[in-house]
Design an enzyme around this catalytic site. Structure first.
Site, PDB file in Angstrom:
ATOM      1  N   TYR A  34      -6.978  -6.968  -1.359  1.00  0.00           N
ATOM      2  CA  TYR A  34      -7.618  -7.202   0.272  1.00  0.00           C
ATOM      3  C   TYR A  34      -8.934  -7.884  -0.086  1.00  0.00           C
ATOM      4  O   TYR A  34     -10.046  -7.065  -0.444  1.00  0.00           O
ATOM      5  CB  TYR A  34      -7.611  -5.835   0.683  1.00  0.00           C
ATOM      6  CG  TYR A  34      -6.154  -5.301   1.029  1.00  0.00           C
ATOM      7  CD1 TYR A  34      -5.048  -5.943   1.237  1.00  0.00           C
ATOM      8  CD2 TYR A  34      -5.976  -3.897   1.332  1.00  0.00           C
ATOM      9  CE1 TYR A  34      -3.596  -5.533   1.368  1.00  0.00           C
ATOM     10  CE2 TYR A  34      -4.943  -3.366   1.327  1.00  0.00           C
ATOM     11  CZ  TYR A  34      -3.655  -4.331   1.479  1.00  0.00           C
ATOM     12  OH  TYR A  34      -2.585  -3.690   1.667  1.00  0.00           O
ATOM     13  N   HIS A  78       1.976  -3.312  -5.753  1.00  0.00           N
ATOM     14  CA  HIS A  78       1.673  -4.085  -4.555  1.00  0.00           C
ATOM     15  C   HIS A  78       2.448  -5.279  -4.280  1.00  0.00           C
ATOM     16  O   HIS A  78       2.774  -6.458  -4.992  1.00  0.00           O
ATOM     17  CB  HIS A  78       0.308  -4.590  -4.463  1.00  0.00           C
ATOM     18  CG  HIS A  78      -0.150  -4.734  -3.334  1.00  0.00           C
ATOM     19  ND1 HIS A  78      -1.578  -5.186  -3.104  1.00  0.00           N
ATOM     20  CD2 HIS A  78       0.422  -5.160  -1.991  1.00  0.00           C
ATOM     21  CE1 HIS A  78      -1.753  -5.381  -1.613  1.00  0.00           C
ATOM     22  NE2 HIS A  78      -0.391  -5.355  -1.261  1.00  0.00           N
TER      23      HIS A  78
END
Ligand code: NAD
Length: 318
Positions: free
Chosen positions: A59, A124
């Site tokens: 992110y 992820h």
């Protein structure tokens, strides 16, 4: 103000606030966020009883972890009073689920977060890797990390729901503690519901992210990079306009929809302002005290019917 509801996460013994703090916006992925605003937002989340924070090295190209780390430290809250999850395998540079990379990754994440351990480390977006590598190499590497005390629990995340059954059917019970699904338990897409009995039978904790469908179910609409089709974007925008004209807020309705299912331990919503914390916590409080706005919900569901459960491709396309 009513106390934030805590829910058990599978067999982990962790009790997560039903509203979880998605920290991807702290990586400025939905627009720039200053450190001051990030610190105030996290402080307000603590004040309102939120105890669960989720981030990833991906992110904002590590920015989210750094800013979250700063904000957690600034809060002065003792480490054992909050739960942090981060991820491994997905980076600005691309995907790498090798044992070597994920083992280095946790050290890098801990440094950025200024923490000694994370509660949950998740692989992820595993649909972008080889699921067999996740099973045979990545998860065993994470099990070793568990033994070092750098992580407490192991999770997997991604968009297509089949990835969860593929992995969970092939690892011994108790290996994967948690799954994080996103954009599949909201007003426009509730496909995760069918998988909940299976996940429960496996003793796996369920975190559901993106109740606002990554901005689709907001008055401001989604960011430019949003992968939904134009048809889905238009339908969600029509629903938002309908709510506004009725004096209602689509985001509140969406939060309450996602929070209603108690088999989901935490609903992770991305927040980058004190006001968003207040609104999302108020949505939970109102749900607990007054209940859902069934009438508006039915009307919005009717608007979204043509696009119900419409999703988008994610992962390696064959
Ligand atoms: P989301 O559906 O939570 O939407 C976030 C957007 O809505 C942001 O623009 C935010 O500023 C805005 N918003 C928040 N509260 C609002 C309110 N009350 N009114 C109007 N707008 C509001 O999407 P998300 O942030 O992508 O998902 C939440 C979190 O879940 C992420 O931050 C991340 O931690 C996690 N997540 C993980 C994965 C994964 O592991 N693959 C994928 C998606 C999300």
């Amino acid at each position: 103000m009513a106390k934030m509801e805590l829910r058990e996460l599978g067999n982990t013994g962790l009790k997560l606030s039903s509203v979880g703090f998605g920290a991807s916006p702290l990586g400025s992925v939905f627009g720039p966020v200053s450190d001051e605003v990030a610190i105030a937002t996290v402080a307000q989340a603590f004040r309102r009883g939120i105890n669960f924070f989720d981030t990833s090295p991906y992110y904002g190209g590590t920015l989210s972890e750094k800013v979250l780390g700063k904000a957690l430290k600034a809060s002065g809250i003792p480490r054992n009073e909050y739960i942090v999850s981060t991820k491994c395998g997905r980076y600005k540079e691309g995907f790498d689920f090798s044992a070597d990379r994920v083992t280095r990754s946790i050290d890098e994440s801990l440094a950025r977060l200024q923490l000694d351990y994370v509660d949950i480390l998740q692989c992820h977006d595993i649909e972008f890797g080889s699921l067999d590598q996740i099973i045979n190499e990545t998860i065993p590497a994470l099990q070793k990390l568990k033994q070092t005390g750098k992580i407490r629990f192991i999770g997997i995340t991604g968009l297509p729901l089949e990835i969860f059954t593929y992995v969970l059917d092939r690892v011994p019970p108790g290996t994967v503690d948690v799954i994080l699904s996103y954009c599949h338990y909201g007003i426009n897409d509730s496909a995760l519901e069918d998988l909940l009995p299976y996940l429960k039978s496996k003793g796996v904790g369920v975190i559901s992210a993106s109740p606002l469908a990554m901005g689709l179910l907001t008055e401001n609409g989604p960011p430019e990079w949003h992968p939904a089709s134009n048809e889905l974007k238009a339908a969600c925008q029509a629903a938002a306009v309908f709510c506004k004209e009725k004096g209602k807020n689509i985001s509140k309705l969406a939060m309450q929809y996602s929070l209603s299912n108690k088999d989901i331990s935490s609903v992770l919503v991305g927040m980058n302002s004190v006001q968003q914390v207040e609104e999302n916590v108020a949505a939970a409080t109102e749900l607990a005290t007054v209940g859902k706005d069934e009438e508006t919900l039915l009307e919005v569901e009717e608007i979204l019917k043509p696009v119900k459960n419409q999703t988008w491709p994610s992962g390696i396309q064959s």
